[in-house]
Design an enzyme around this catalytic site. Structure first.
Site, PDB file in Angstrom:
ATOM      1  N   LYS A  14       0.827  -1.212   0.000  1.00 30.22           N
ATOM      2  CA  LYS A  14       0.000   0.000   0.000  1.00 30.22           C
ATOM      3  C   LYS A  14       0.866   1.269   0.000  1.00 30.22           C
ATOM      4  O   LYS A  14       0.615   2.185  -0.757  1.00 30.22           O
ATOM      5  CB  LYS A  14      -0.926   0.025   1.237  1.00 30.22           C
ATOM      6  CG  LYS A  14      -1.886  -1.161   1.302  1.00 30.22           C
ATOM      7  CD  LYS A  14      -2.904  -1.000   2.428  1.00 30.22           C
ATOM      8  CE  LYS A  14      -2.324  -1.053   3.829  1.00 30.22           C
ATOM      9  NZ  LYS A  14      -1.768  -2.376   4.219  1.00 30.22           N
ATOM     10  N   ARG A  89      -9.626   0.493   9.354  1.00 25.24           N
ATOM     11  CA  ARG A  89      -9.243  -0.883   9.655  1.00 25.24           C
ATOM     12  C   ARG A  89     -10.321  -1.615  10.450  1.00 25.24           C
ATOM     13  O   ARG A  89     -10.138  -2.781  10.785  1.00 25.24           O
ATOM     14  CB  ARG A  89      -7.967  -0.884  10.486  1.00 25.24           C
ATOM     15  CG  ARG A  89      -6.689  -1.164   9.669  1.00 25.24           C
ATOM     16  CD  ARG A  89      -5.539  -1.052  10.647  1.00 25.24           C
ATOM     17  NE  ARG A  89      -4.327  -1.722  10.293  1.00 25.24           N
ATOM     18  CZ  ARG A  89      -3.264  -1.164   9.712  1.00 25.24           C
ATOM     19  NH1 ARG A  89      -3.302   0.071   9.306  1.00 25.24           N
ATOM     20  NH2 ARG A  89      -2.158  -1.872   9.536  1.00 25.24           N
ATOM     21  N   ARG A 128      11.357  -6.807   4.827  1.00 25.37           N
ATOM     22  CA  ARG A 128      11.273  -5.363   5.095  1.00 25.37           C
ATOM     23  C   ARG A 128      11.861  -5.041   6.471  1.00 25.37           C
ATOM     24  O   ARG A 128      12.495  -4.007   6.651  1.00 25.37           O
ATOM     25  CB  ARG A 128       9.801  -4.924   5.029  1.00 25.37           C
ATOM     26  CG  ARG A 128       9.605  -3.420   5.141  1.00 25.37           C
ATOM     27  CD  ARG A 128       8.192  -3.011   4.807  1.00 25.37           C
ATOM     28  NE  ARG A 128       7.274  -3.152   5.932  1.00 25.37           N
ATOM     29  CZ  ARG A 128       5.968  -2.861   5.881  1.00 25.37           C
ATOM     30  NH1 ARG A 128       5.425  -2.443   4.761  1.00 25.37           N
ATOM     31  NH2 ARG A 128       5.203  -2.998   6.938  1.00 25.37           N
ATOM     32  N   ARG A 134      11.454  -0.999  11.676  1.00 25.24           N
ATOM     33  CA  ARG A 134      10.179  -1.189  12.377  1.00 25.24           C
ATOM     34  C   ARG A 134      10.228  -2.461  13.201  1.00 25.24           C
ATOM     35  O   ARG A 134      10.370  -3.556  12.659  1.00 25.24           O
ATOM     36  CB  ARG A 134       9.026  -1.276  11.372  1.00 25.24           C
ATOM     37  CG  ARG A 134       8.619   0.058  10.817  1.00 25.24           C
ATOM     38  CD  ARG A 134       7.491  -0.050   9.822  1.00 25.24           C
ATOM     39  NE  ARG A 134       6.300  -0.730  10.342  1.00 25.24           N
ATOM     40  CZ  ARG A 134       5.137  -0.769   9.705  1.00 25.24           C
ATOM     41  NH1 ARG A 134       5.009  -0.172   8.524  1.00 25.24           N
ATOM     42  NH2 ARG A 134       4.116  -1.407  10.228  1.00 25.24           N
ATOM     43  N   ARG A 146      -0.582  -9.578  13.347  1.00 28.24           N
ATOM     44  CA  ARG A 146      -1.116  -8.504  12.483  1.00 28.24           C
ATOM     45  C   ARG A 146      -1.986  -9.093  11.376  1.00 28.24           C
ATOM     46  O   ARG A 146      -3.023  -8.526  11.025  1.00 28.24           O
ATOM     47  CB  ARG A 146       0.039  -7.687  11.884  1.00 28.24           C
ATOM     48  CG  ARG A 146       0.703  -6.779  12.927  1.00 28.24           C
ATOM     49  CD  ARG A 146       2.094  -6.357  12.514  1.00 28.24           C
ATOM     50  NE  ARG A 146       2.114  -5.437  11.396  1.00 28.24           N
ATOM     51  CZ  ARG A 146       3.195  -5.200  10.656  1.00 28.24           C
ATOM     52  NH1 ARG A 146       4.329  -5.832  10.911  1.00 28.24           N
ATOM     53  NH2 ARG A 146       3.138  -4.348   9.669  1.00 28.24           N
TER      54      ARG A 146
HETATM   55  P1  AMP Z   1       0.788   0.157   9.185  1.00 22.20           P
HETATM   56  O1  AMP Z   1       1.928   1.088   8.992  1.00 22.20           O
HETATM   57  O2  AMP Z   1      -0.447   0.574   8.409  1.00 22.20           O
HETATM   58  O3  AMP Z   1       1.159  -1.280   8.965  1.00 22.20           O
HETATM   59  O4  AMP Z   1       0.353   0.279  10.725  1.00 22.20           O
HETATM   60  C1  AMP Z   1       1.247  -0.100  11.767  1.00 22.20           C
HETATM   61  C2  AMP Z   1       0.474  -0.303  13.048  1.00 22.20           C
HETATM   62  O5  AMP Z   1      -0.162   0.923  13.435  1.00 22.20           O
HETATM   63  C3  AMP Z   1      -0.661  -1.318  12.963  1.00 22.20           C
HETATM   64  O6  AMP Z   1      -0.218  -2.648  13.141  1.00 22.20           O
HETATM   65  C4  AMP Z   1      -1.565  -0.843  14.108  1.00 22.20           C
HETATM   66  O7  AMP Z   1      -1.033  -1.234  15.355  1.00 22.20           O
HETATM   67  C5  AMP Z   1      -1.434   0.666  14.011  1.00 22.20           C
HETATM   68  N1  AMP Z   1      -2.469   1.225  13.104  1.00 22.20           N
HETATM   69  C6  AMP Z   1      -2.272   1.816  11.886  1.00 22.20           C
HETATM   70  N2  AMP Z   1      -3.431   2.203  11.345  1.00 22.20           N
HETATM   71  C7  AMP Z   1      -4.396   1.855  12.234  1.00 22.20           C
HETATM   72  C8  AMP Z   1      -5.824   1.950  12.238  1.00 22.20           C
HETATM   73  N3  AMP Z   1      -6.483   2.494  11.196  1.00 22.20           N
HETATM   74  N4  AMP Z   1      -6.478   1.479  13.329  1.00 22.20           N
HETATM   75  C9  AMP Z   1      -5.826   0.951  14.378  1.00 22.20           C
HETATM   76  N5  AMP Z   1      -4.506   0.788  14.423  1.00 22.20           N
HETATM   77  C10 AMP Z   1      -3.781   1.233  13.365  1.00 22.20           C
END
Ligand code: AMP
Length: 190
Positions: A14, A89, A128, A134, A146
């Site tokens: 994404k 989400r 990654r 991260r 996740r």
């Molecule tokens: P991402 O970078 O989108 O993979 O997000 C990393 C982490 O941030 C996720 O595993 C969640 O813990 C948190 N996170 C990101 N976006 C959301 C969301 N829309 N709702 C809840 N937690 C989120």
């Protein structure tokens, strides 16, 4: 306005595709994951709260996430549209996004899902993790959590927009350019 939800499991590409879409369509990219990492980097109260969930691979609570997203959208009213990456989400987040856009007399144009099988995701995220810095990409059990959270809490978001005839799924396997072409084909119909 084009308001696109770029959807898909963690590691589906994404962020990579969003950067290319920004270049081509001039939309504002809003990644809730990036916003949380920025807050964590600045050690803000919001960042400290979010970190405890992110480190486990769990979702940050809806009220926190929705409030942060709303602030970002309201701080950037004069744009040609938004790419929402990693948001919504959950179903309540979807309802909150619809409400926020409706207040601006606007709406979600389309949700596009990048479809990638689980084993490919685990492979991509571990790779990654070698360079992303991260913590949540380094640990296989966090990665698997996740993916499970995505299945349990996040796939209903696809159904929510599908019921409004606004969801499309595309193959997320292939070269970056190849996948970008598939995405652009969908967006060009909007
Ligand atoms: P991402 O970078 O989108 O993979 O997000 C990393 C982490 O941030 C996720 O595993 C969640 O813990 C948190 N996170 C990101 N976006 C959301 C969301 N829309 N709702 C809840 N937690 C989120």
């Amino acid at each position: 306005m084009i308001n696109l939800i770029l959807f898909g499991p963690p590691g589906s590409g994404k962020g990579t595709q969003a950067a290319k879409l920004v270049e081509k369509y001039g939309l504002l990219h809003i990644s809730t994951g990036d916003l949380f990492r920025y807050e964590i980097g600045n050690k803000t109260p919001l960042g400290l709260e979010a970190k405890s969930y992110i480190d486990k691979g769990a979702l940050v609570p809806d009220e926190v996430t929705i409030g942060m997203l709303r602030n970002k959208v309201e701080a950037n009213p004069d744009v040609q549209g938004y790419i929402f990456d990693g948001f919504p989400r959950t179903t309540p987040q979807s309802e909150a996004l619809d409400k926020l856009l409706a207040e601006k007399e606007d709406t979600v144009s389309r949700l596009v899902m990048l479809s990638v099988p689980d084993e490919e995701i685990v492979k991509r995220l571990l790779l990654r993790g070698e360079t992303s810095g991260r913590a949540d990409d380094k640990n296989e059990s966090v990665i698997r959590n996740r993916i499970q959270v995505y299945k349990d809490n996040t796939t209903p978001v696809y159904d929510y927009y599908d019921a409004k005839s606004k969801a499309t799924s595309i193959d997320g396997i292939g070269g970056i350019e190849e996948i970008f072409e598939r995405l652009a084909t969908v967006i060009d119909t909007l």
